[in-house]
Scaffold this motif. Structure first.
Motif, mmCIF file in Angstrom:
data_model
loop_
_atom_site.group_PDB
_atom_site.id
_atom_site.type_symbol
_atom_site.label_atom_id
_atom_site.label_comp_id
_atom_site.label_asym_id
_atom_site.label_seq_id
_atom_site.Cartn_x
_atom_site.Cartn_y
_atom_site.Cartn_z
ATOM 1 N N HIS A 97 18.286 76.159 2.998
ATOM 2 C CA HIS A 97 17.680 74.833 3.198
ATOM 3 C C HIS A 97 17.719 73.976 1.933
ATOM 4 N N ASP A 98 18.742 74.135 1.129
ATOM 5 C CA ASP A 98 18.870 73.373 -0.112
ATOM 6 C C ASP A 98 19.592 72.059 0.166
ATOM 7 N N PRO A 99 18.910 70.914 0.063
ATOM 8 C CA PRO A 99 19.557 69.635 0.366
ATOM 9 C C PRO A 99 20.689 69.293 -0.600
ATOM 10 N N ASN A 100 20.678 69.854 -1.797
ATOM 11 C CA ASN A 100 21.753 69.583 -2.752
ATOM 12 C C ASN A 100 23.061 70.237 -2.336
ATOM 13 N N ARG A 101 22.988 71.278 -1.526
ATOM 14 C CA ARG A 101 24.185 71.980 -1.076
ATOM 15 C C ARG A 101 24.541 71.626 0.369
ATOM 16 N N MET A 102 23.929 70.593 0.902
ATOM 17 C CA MET A 102 24.136 70.204 2.291
ATOM 18 C C MET A 102 25.596 69.866 2.595
ATOM 19 N N SER A 103 26.303 69.303 1.629
ATOM 20 C CA SER A 103 27.691 68.900 1.870
ATOM 21 C C SER A 103 28.584 70.098 2.151
ATOM 22 N N GLN A 104 28.197 71.295 1.718
ATOM 23 C CA GLN A 104 28.982 72.491 2.019
ATOM 24 C C GLN A 104 29.032 72.753 3.522
#
Length: 134
Positions: A97-104
């Motif tokens: 649930h990490d929004p910084n890694r959402m693009s993955q």
């Protein structure tokens, strides 16, 4: 006695207004019903800007996946039971649930190398069979 009523009335009104304002702010953050009513089965990953996954709650009995797409920042709901919905949910769980890694999760799998197509003939060599002799 009239003076006491006149003083308490503004104070009571203040507390009532404060309670109503706080209640409105708290309920604005929590949806009181399902957000999605129309669903798509899949979208091309390149047009997905971001997404939001809302788990089942007391107000909505289904998991909701809300995608924001690049075209005018429109929001579209993805069917959570379909293949793309399941993959997106699994990816979201795997990145914790990490929004910084959402693009993955919204990008396709990275291609390691380009597959070369099978060539029917070889360049610079004679295409005749080696078994034939002149």
């Amino acid at each position: 006695m009239k003076a006491r009523l006149q003083i308490t009335a503004p104070i009571t009104t203040f507390f009532l207004l404060q309670h109503l304002f706080v209640s409105e702010v708290e309920t604005a953050a929590l949806p009181l019903r399902c957000q999605c009513f129309h669903f798509v089965d899949r979208l091309h990953p390149k047009i997905i800007k971001s997404f939001q996954i809302l788990p089942k709650s007391t107000h909505c009995s289904r998991t909701e996946i809300i995608l924001t797409i690049h075209q005018d920042n429109k929001e579209v709901c993805l069917q959570p039971e379909e293949e793309q919905g399941k993959k997106l949910q699994n990816c979201w769980e795997s990145i914790r649930h990490d929004p910084n890694r959402m693009s993955q999760c919204t990008q396709g799998k990275p291609k390691k190398g380009r597959k070369q197509s099978k060539k029917r003939g070889r360049k610079g060599r004679n295409t005749q069979s080696k078994h034939r002799q002149p």
